[in-house]
Write an enzyme that holds these catalytic residues in place. Structure first.
Site, PDB file in Angstrom:
ATOM      1  CE  LYS B 239       6.309   4.474  -7.815  1.00 13.16           C
ATOM      2  NZ  LYS B 239       7.714   4.297  -7.438  1.00 13.16           N
ATOM      3  NE  ARG B 273       5.773   7.179  -1.689  1.00 15.01           N
ATOM      4  CZ  ARG B 273       5.134   7.790  -2.681  1.00 15.01           C
ATOM      5  NH1 ARG B 273       4.860   6.959  -3.638  1.00 15.01           N
ATOM      6  NH2 ARG B 273       5.011   9.056  -2.921  1.00 15.01           N
TER       7      ARG B 273
END
Lengths: 226, 304
Positions: B239, B273
């Protein structure tokens, strides 16, 4: 007197769980199980364990084997016994032996004479003593060995193996403590106790002799002369 | 439900740490799980279009299952702003694929990454087990779908952000407290909607409605989330907060992702995740062994 004797090595890797998800050296484990099973099959009055440690001492027979000092996440501790006696405890437990035990350590620095005397004392502990001798050969058998390669290691271990094979324990009594110390052969003091406890063993069987990680392991069964 | 109790002021349910139950399987608290990302999109931020083709996506599933994925997370809409994806289109992207995966892997736990109840419902009918509601209950009916189908629900935090928006000058007096309040409120609502306690997961949702300082603060204080007893999902893979922290692009964020993963696992997060399944599994295995929860693969050093 000694009715039967068995010889096993005492690397931490023999204790349950210490090597993790991989069971290492199944053949060594099998040999140890066979030797200890045979030993306790003699219906002895007591099993006497002798193994090398920092000091000569008698340990409480009810001590639970634990290897927290070697594998702290696997064992909760406290480690009540020196390594050699703890490994012996695991082997006896695995063999289902629940009878009387004598747990005796012998100083790695003890003189050959003192070791043999200790052996004679153990032999006198009961009319039928089964002796479990914990001892390892040189830890300098290869370049990958814990102590790196020492060319004197292989002949030293070969001398021990031949003495066991021939039941000629006088050759064990003659091992040089200084050389054994140099070669990281911690079994020396325990083997010399065996030589004191049972000087001649007409029947011997070598179940394992190899140095898979550069440390010499020897498993044998010995029946002393009556 | 006796393991759930209200605590503190307002609805702040805590839970005795226990097993997470999905697809009839139990995942105990001491076990970390890898949730592998499979994007059914042409335009996600990392390796866009990698699994846009349905056959390629199924091949990817075979690969990540082999690499140790415990759950799949199938998404049909990117988190970032972009061309509209209608409900019908999202369903078209996600549902037939879930049906194929379910047919190939009857026991695999399948999560669907959606914020709308219609795709959530269609995914459940196709065999999904967990609704990963990343936009913090924008559509409250998603929880109702979870309850109706007896599947799991991820309760996440997105600050004031609406679905598919970027944060604009996001500000929190105390971001970790804001996250805690929000996910516990949603957990409480989920319970009231009828979702079973052992199917509820909480997620701080790194980057969602947060700048990178916020995401790092939430990571630093993840123990405040794990202390609630609810299983914590951590979704940090590649991210922007990793990229901004290290000054690297999406292709160079693996090390930062794994470091974040390790810290999260150490602080007690349970589901991770991930784009990089094998590496994530290895990082988690390492942390589990450091914690003392996992036997070593093969130990011999100093033990011969």
């Amino acid at each position: 007197m000694i009715v039967r004797a068995a010889l096993c090595p005492s690397p931490p890797l023999l204790a349950p769980g210490v090597t993790g998800q991989t069971v290492l050296l199944p053949d060594l484990r099998q040999a140890c199980a066979a030797a200890v099973g045979w030993l306790v099959g003699a219906a002895p009055d007591t099993v006497a364990v002798i193994g090398p440690a920092a000091a000569t001492a008698t340990w409480p027979p009810e001590s639970v084997p634990d290897l927290a000092m070697h594998a702290p996440a696997v064992y909760a501790g406290p480690s009540a016994l020196p390594l050699a006696l703890a490994i012996a405890g695991f082997l006896l437990d695995a063999a289902g032996y629940s009878g009387p035990r004598i747990l005796q350590s012998v100083a790695e620095s003890a003189s050959p004479g003192a070791c043999q005397q200790l052996g004679r004392d153990l032999a006198a502990a009961a009319p039928r003593v089964a002796l479990l001798v914990m001892g390892d050969g040189s830890a300098r058998r290869s370049a990958a060995a814990p102590g790196y390669l020492d060319d004197r290691a292989e002949p030293f271990d070969a001398t021990v193996e031949q003495a066991i094979r021939e039941g000629n324990l006088a050759a064990l009594a003659a091992l040089d403590p200084d050389l054994a110390r140099d070669l990281l052969a911690t079994g020396r003091s325990a083997w010399q106790a065996l030589a004191g406890a049972a000087p001649t063993c007409p029947q011997t069987e070598l179940l394992y002799s190899a140095a898979p990680f550069g440390v010499a392991y020897l498993v044998a069964t010995l029946t002393p002369a009556p | 439900m006796d393991d759930v109790a209200a605590a503190g002021s307002g609805p702040r349910p805590t839970r005795t740490p226990g097993s997470l139950r999905l697809r009839g399987r139990e995942f105990p608290p001491e076990r970390t799980l890898v949730m592998a990302i499979v994007n059914r999109t042409p335009d996600s931020f990392y390796r866009p279009g990698l699994t846009w083709d349905e056959d390629a996506a199924l091949e990817r599933v075979h690969a990540i299952v082999a690499e140790g994925a415990d759950l799949l997370d199938v998404g049909g809409v990117p988190a970032k702003p972009g061309p509209e994806v209608t409900v019908a289109e999202e369903i078209r992207r996600v549902v037939p694929f879930i049906e194929r995966v379910r047919a190939a892997y009857p026991d695999l736990v399948i999560s669907v990454d959606t914020w709308r109840h219609e795709p959530a419902r269609a995914a459940c009918e196709a065999g999904a087990d967990l609704l990963n509601d990343t936009w913090s209950a924008w559509d409250p009916k998603v929880a109702d779908v979870a309850a109706e189908f007896g599947v799991g629900l991820v309760c996440s935090h997105a600050g004031v952000a609406l679905p598919r928006t970027r944060p604009h000058r996001a500000a929190f007096a105390d971001v970790a407290a804001d996250v805690l309040d929000r996910v516990l409120l949603l957990a409480e609502r989920a319970l009231q909607a009828g979702v079973a306690a052992d199917r509820i997961v909480i997620d701080p949702a790194h980057d969602f409605g947060k700048n990178s300082w916020h995401s790092l603060e939430v990571t630093r204080r993840l123990d405040e989330l794990t202390a609630t007893g609810w299983p914590v999902l951590m979704s940090a893979s590649r991210k922007d907060f990793v990229g901004e922290t290290l000054g690297v692009g999406v292709d160079d964020r693996l090390a930062g992702t794994l470091a974040t993963t390790a810290v999260g696992a150490w602080l007690g997060a349970r589901i991770f995740r991930a784009h990089d399944v094998r590496q994530t599994r290895e990082a988690l295995d390492m942390v589990e062994s450091i914690k003392g929860n996992r036997p070593l693969a093969r130990a011999i050093r100093g033990l011969a």
